[in-house]
Design a protein around this motif. Sequence first.
Motif, PDB file in Angstrom:
ATOM      1  N   LYS A  59       0.861  -1.192   0.000  1.00  0.00           N
ATOM      2  CA  LYS A  59       0.000   0.000   0.000  1.00  0.00           C
ATOM      3  C   LYS A  59       0.902   1.249   0.000  1.00  0.00           C
ATOM      4  O   LYS A  59       1.571   1.523  -0.996  1.00  0.00           O
ATOM      5  CB  LYS A  59      -0.935  -0.038   1.220  1.00  0.00           C
ATOM      6  CG  LYS A  59      -1.777  -1.327   1.267  1.00  0.00           C
ATOM      7  CD  LYS A  59      -2.626  -1.421   2.516  1.00  0.00           C
ATOM      8  CE  LYS A  59      -3.382  -2.738   2.590  1.00  0.00           C
ATOM      9  NZ  LYS A  59      -2.533  -3.923   2.866  1.00  0.00           N
ATOM     10  N   ARG A 104      -7.216  -2.250   1.322  1.00  0.00           N
ATOM     11  CA  ARG A 104      -7.411  -0.869   0.872  1.00  0.00           C
ATOM     12  C   ARG A 104      -6.728  -0.700  -0.476  1.00  0.00           C
ATOM     13  O   ARG A 104      -5.623  -1.220  -0.669  1.00  0.00           O
ATOM     14  CB  ARG A 104      -6.761   0.114   1.847  1.00  0.00           C
ATOM     15  CG  ARG A 104      -7.463   0.257   3.162  1.00  0.00           C
ATOM     16  CD  ARG A 104      -6.948   1.470   3.918  1.00  0.00           C
ATOM     17  NE  ARG A 104      -5.536   1.347   4.258  1.00  0.00           N
ATOM     18  CZ  ARG A 104      -5.098   0.798   5.379  1.00  0.00           C
ATOM     19  NH1 ARG A 104      -5.952   0.332   6.268  1.00  0.00           N
ATOM     20  NH2 ARG A 104      -3.809   0.705   5.616  1.00  0.00           N
ATOM     21  N   PHE A 138      -6.723   2.413  -3.941  1.00  0.00           N
ATOM     22  CA  PHE A 138      -7.268   3.701  -4.379  1.00  0.00           C
ATOM     23  C   PHE A 138      -7.953   4.342  -3.166  1.00  0.00           C
ATOM     24  O   PHE A 138      -7.379   4.368  -2.096  1.00  0.00           O
ATOM     25  CB  PHE A 138      -8.227   3.535  -5.560  1.00  0.00           C
ATOM     26  CG  PHE A 138      -7.538   3.032  -6.827  1.00  0.00           C
ATOM     27  CD1 PHE A 138      -6.562   3.790  -7.436  1.00  0.00           C
ATOM     28  CD2 PHE A 138      -7.849   1.789  -7.366  1.00  0.00           C
ATOM     29  CE1 PHE A 138      -5.912   3.340  -8.586  1.00  0.00           C
ATOM     30  CE2 PHE A 138      -7.212   1.333  -8.514  1.00  0.00           C
ATOM     31  CZ  PHE A 138      -6.249   2.108  -9.126  1.00  0.00           C
ATOM     32  N   ASP A 139      -9.222   4.822  -3.334  1.00  0.00           N
ATOM     33  CA  ASP A 139      -9.879   5.323  -2.122  1.00  0.00           C
ATOM     34  C   ASP A 139     -10.934   4.335  -1.620  1.00  0.00           C
ATOM     35  O   ASP A 139     -11.902   4.716  -0.957  1.00  0.00           O
ATOM     36  CB  ASP A 139     -10.442   6.746  -2.319  1.00  0.00           C
ATOM     37  CG  ASP A 139     -11.196   6.865  -3.617  1.00  0.00           C
ATOM     38  OD1 ASP A 139     -11.408   5.815  -4.262  1.00  0.00           O
ATOM     39  OD2 ASP A 139     -11.583   7.994  -3.992  1.00  0.00           O
ATOM     40  N   SER A 165     -11.956   0.852   0.606  1.00  0.00           N
ATOM     41  CA  SER A 165     -11.528   0.219   1.849  1.00  0.00           C
ATOM     42  C   SER A 165     -12.632  -0.727   2.309  1.00  0.00           C
ATOM     43  O   SER A 165     -13.769  -0.294   2.514  1.00  0.00           O
ATOM     44  CB  SER A 165     -11.304   1.319   2.886  1.00  0.00           C
ATOM     45  OG  SER A 165     -11.085   0.753   4.139  1.00  0.00           O
ATOM     46  N   GLN A 210     -20.848   8.205  -3.482  1.00  0.00           N
ATOM     47  CA  GLN A 210     -20.312   7.486  -2.318  1.00  0.00           C
ATOM     48  C   GLN A 210     -20.869   6.077  -2.254  1.00  0.00           C
ATOM     49  O   GLN A 210     -21.763   5.800  -1.434  1.00  0.00           O
ATOM     50  CB  GLN A 210     -20.685   8.232  -1.045  1.00  0.00           C
ATOM     51  CG  GLN A 210     -19.723   9.355  -0.740  1.00  0.00           C
ATOM     52  CD  GLN A 210     -20.026   9.966   0.604  1.00  0.00           C
ATOM     53  OE1 GLN A 210     -21.181  10.261   0.921  1.00  0.00           O
ATOM     54  NE2 GLN A 210     -19.001  10.152   1.404  1.00  0.00           N
ATOM     55  N   ALA A 233     -16.466   0.734   2.443  1.00  0.00           N
ATOM     56  CA  ALA A 233     -16.634   2.146   2.833  1.00  0.00           C
ATOM     57  C   ALA A 233     -17.370   2.325   4.158  1.00  0.00           C
ATOM     58  O   ALA A 233     -18.079   3.323   4.349  1.00  0.00           O
ATOM     59  CB  ALA A 233     -17.334   2.932   1.721  1.00  0.00           C
TER      60      ALA A 233
END
Length: 434
Positions: free
Chosen positions: A52, A350, A352-353, A355, A378, A398
Amino acid sequence: MAEKHFKYVIIGGGVAAGYAAREFAKQGVKPGELAIISKEAVAPYERPALSKAYLFPEGAARLPGFHVCVGSGGERLLPEWYTEKGIELILSTEIVKADLASKTLISAAGATFKYDILVIATGSSVIKLSDFGVQGADAKNIFYLREIDDADKLVEVIKAKKDGKVVIVGGGYIGLELGATMKINNLDVIMVYPEPWCMPRLFTADLAAFYEGYYAKKGIKIIKGTVAVGFDADANGEVKAVKLKDGRVLDADIVVVGVGGRPLTTLFKGQVEEEKGGIKTDGFFKTSVPDVYAIGDVATFPMKLFNDMRRVEHVDHARKSAEQAVKAIKGSEEGKSIDEYDYLPYFYSRSFDLSWQFYGDNVGDTVFFGDSDLESTQPKFGSYWIKDGKIVGAFLEAGTPEENKAIAKVARLQPLVQNLDELAKVGLTFAFNI
Ligand SMILES: Cc1cc2nc3c(=O)[nH]c(=O)nc-3n(C[C@H](O)[C@H](O)[C@H](O)COP(=O)(O)OP(=O)(O)OC[C@H]3O[C@@H](n4cnc5c(N)ncnc54)[C@H](O)[C@@H]3O)c2cc1C
């Protein structure tokens, strides 16, 4: 060469070793009683960082920033910490022979170590394509990732092959995380795996569809249903192409292979009972040999919750099994009993963005819930696994800390569910109402 004796020796200097050292210090060890012998040149660190933040082009994680125990919000154990506690860190030292009957370990350089109590924490090694005789698999710039030295080689090649082409072989969590970090480094990324979808050991088709779609939107090409059967190299011996079983040939400047690991138990073969590919332990991580414990990736232990013997190759278990074993060791010295290990499996990843977190067991029927629309601002979605009418596993992308806590609770309590359609509708709310 001189012989050294320690009351406690931990063989391996990874995650489990580091958390075991902290627990030994907490429970009380005298200077000179405990040694950690590690093949690696650095003090124990949080291994998940290697796939990561270690590979980020900017703000990359570097030691001493991620020594254990920061990954679980604890104190960071710098090399000086071991010195202060009188714990001997014997680094760059590979044990090549272990004789459990005479309580002796021998290093590659010929040093002898004697112990009263041994904790095996050797972790896993990567499976290499050359193990299966894949043609050309020993070409330069074909990489694997397990230890910090491997990560350093990746950092180098990312710089050397700026804007180059990377082929990632394998669609597990290492493949997915490395695919993302390579893309973040502005490399051209193709992922190849034989299964119908990524992370097949955990993801359902619904879950995988989101991640594959997300990766595609990031510009990562995914080729499924085939495998790498050979590699071509240039005159310098550097890989230049990956040959696939379906006949396609992919240009490559870098190849990263993530096709799984195997527990490092060879040193102890024939000396200790094994099960399911690991070293068999009880709920205190005691092996079949007196005074020998096994923790982390190498241990096959009783998973009370599922009434089954399991091996778990994840960081949370490495940490917790280490603490349990040390409590058991110190407890038995003091005549105190402790509770058996009662572990709730927990994995996370995790990239990119994104998780996600997963708790429990991924067996039985599945119920998908939430919003996995790639166009959503989102997306938040997950899955429950239901066996014998009870929820046994839960996954959430998320999640907030409270939401993740709620799915962990569901997986632990295993509530009954009557109506799966209703469960899909209420989704995460079900977990909150438990
Ligand atoms: C790149 C990467 C990313 C990961 N990401 C995640 C994640 O996101 N989430 C998650 O849950 N898990 C993750 N994992 C898994 C997790 O890191 C492992 O489950 C955990 O490190 C296991 O701890 P361990 O102490 O058993 O083994 P390790 O941490 O692997 O430590 C083993 C140690 O033993 C040493 N050793 C082995 N043999 C010898 C020998 N003969 N002599 C001396 N020393 C020896 C090794 O050099 C190493 O230092 C990841 C693993 C890797 C490799």
